[in-house]
Enzyme design. Sequence first.
Site, PDB file in Angstrom:
ATOM      1  N   THR A  27       0.864  -1.185   0.000  1.00  0.00           N
ATOM      2  CA  THR A  27       0.000   0.000   0.000  1.00  0.00           C
ATOM      3  C   THR A  27       0.902   1.237   0.000  1.00  0.00           C
ATOM      4  OG1 THR A  27      -0.267  -0.254   2.407  1.00  0.00           O
ATOM      5  CG2 THR A  27      -2.033  -1.092   1.004  1.00  0.00           C
ATOM      6  N   LYS A  43       4.174  -6.778   3.776  1.00  0.00           N
ATOM      7  CA  LYS A  43       3.895  -5.371   3.539  1.00  0.00           C
ATOM      8  C   LYS A  43       3.588  -4.716   4.866  1.00  0.00           C
ATOM      9  CE  LYS A  43       0.344  -3.415   3.386  1.00  0.00           C
ATOM     10  NZ  LYS A  43      -0.529  -2.599   4.332  1.00  0.00           N
ATOM     11  N   THR A  83      -1.150  -2.912  10.673  1.00  0.00           N
ATOM     12  CA  THR A  83      -1.429  -2.989   9.237  1.00  0.00           C
ATOM     13  C   THR A  83      -0.241  -3.628   8.548  1.00  0.00           C
ATOM     14  OG1 THR A  83      -2.912  -1.147   9.154  1.00  0.00           O
ATOM     15  CG2 THR A  83      -1.895  -1.700   7.127  1.00  0.00           C
ATOM     16  N   THR A 102      -6.815  10.487  -0.796  1.00  0.00           N
ATOM     17  CA  THR A 102      -6.928  11.422  -1.917  1.00  0.00           C
ATOM     18  C   THR A 102      -5.641  11.539  -2.714  1.00  0.00           C
ATOM     19  OG1 THR A 102      -6.380  13.254  -0.422  1.00  0.00           O
ATOM     20  CG2 THR A 102      -8.720  12.782  -0.781  1.00  0.00           C
TER      21      THR A 102
END
Length: 409
Positions: free
Chosen positions: A159, A185, A196, A409
Amino acid sequence: MVLIKESSITKMEKGTIVTPAGFQASGMHTGVKRKRNDLGMIYCDVPASTAALYTLNIIQAAPLQVTKESIATEGKLQAVVVNSGNANACTGKRGEADAYTMRRAAADRLLLPEHMVAVSSTGIIGLDMPMDKIIPNIQILHLSTDEKAAAAFNESILTTDTGPKSTCHQAVIDGQTVTMAGSAKGSGMIEPKMGTMLAYVTTDAAIEPEMLQVALKEVTDKTFNCITIDGDTSTNDMVLTMASGKAGNESLTPAHSDWETFTELLQKTCEDLAKMIARDGEGATKLIEVEVDGAYDDAEAVKAAKTIVGSSLVKTAIYGADPNWGRIIAAVGRSGVNVNAETIDVSIGPIPLLENSQPLSFSEAEASDYLMHEEVVISVNLNNGNGCGKAWGCDLTYDYVRINASYRT
């Protein structure tokens, strides 16, 4: 292939997630993310003993529930299908159905029973899965044992990571060469107890699922559960280990003469991945390793180390190359471990700063120069027992705020 000998473990500089016998991988771009690969798969050509640990966040994404169900059926898997860019978390009944659909599509692609497939997802929370992009591409994933396929898989799980994280090692067990490799990751929302991060470990060792789970739990507590980036724990993530058994050794148990070699092999693999995650913290410029000795026991040593490396004030001081030992000892004091306030030693790299809780004379310039290194070691001795432990993290930079302020975004 260049080999580097470390302890009883041999590091394979060009080994990959598919180097252990029986494994293939694949990765591709489907459009879930704008550029990088976002769909991947690991496949084993035989049912592989499997162990897994999961995030302790009470809110867990649908893929975790599906994976738990798959593993619980026989304790074995043959495949895991992974997507990045969308976490499929907090997506209700639709998200649950989508995770099962991904599992079924992968099983159909590989001609496997559904329970032989695990599902992983990572990315933005709360968005419906773009199944029109994922399902058709599961059918055309090209599995292979070559380095390009492994690299494609490594990229597919990322990510905000700046790059892939992988490692591979070998050891001799029962006179047989056993290979173990890992891919991971993780760079943000990382806190011990599975933040995460996704981590996949493959090995050709012969071991039953129950024993593999024992080893994975022990090793995870010393590796993945000793890293922290920002104190947040995510909804999705896990470490999953698959063992094909193709190395030909006798099945491993704690009573086996080479059990310690196997757990060392697993620990080295997981520690490599954990340190890569810590080094790649969002916006990070430095890897921080904290060593604590002289604690009441090992658990307290790790707890103190994690408190220090997780301190925002310590992290910003390291970023600014400021040898402010007051922030370190303050973190020790609030860590909740047994501490004698008058017996603490602190060093940064080779430079002693504090002895028996008393300041030492040191060169600020020399200490600041050391803190400019890409790897920084903080050593603390509590002089309160025989416990020792380590934790890893990174500095806290302006870029961490920038990356997370615009994550969606």
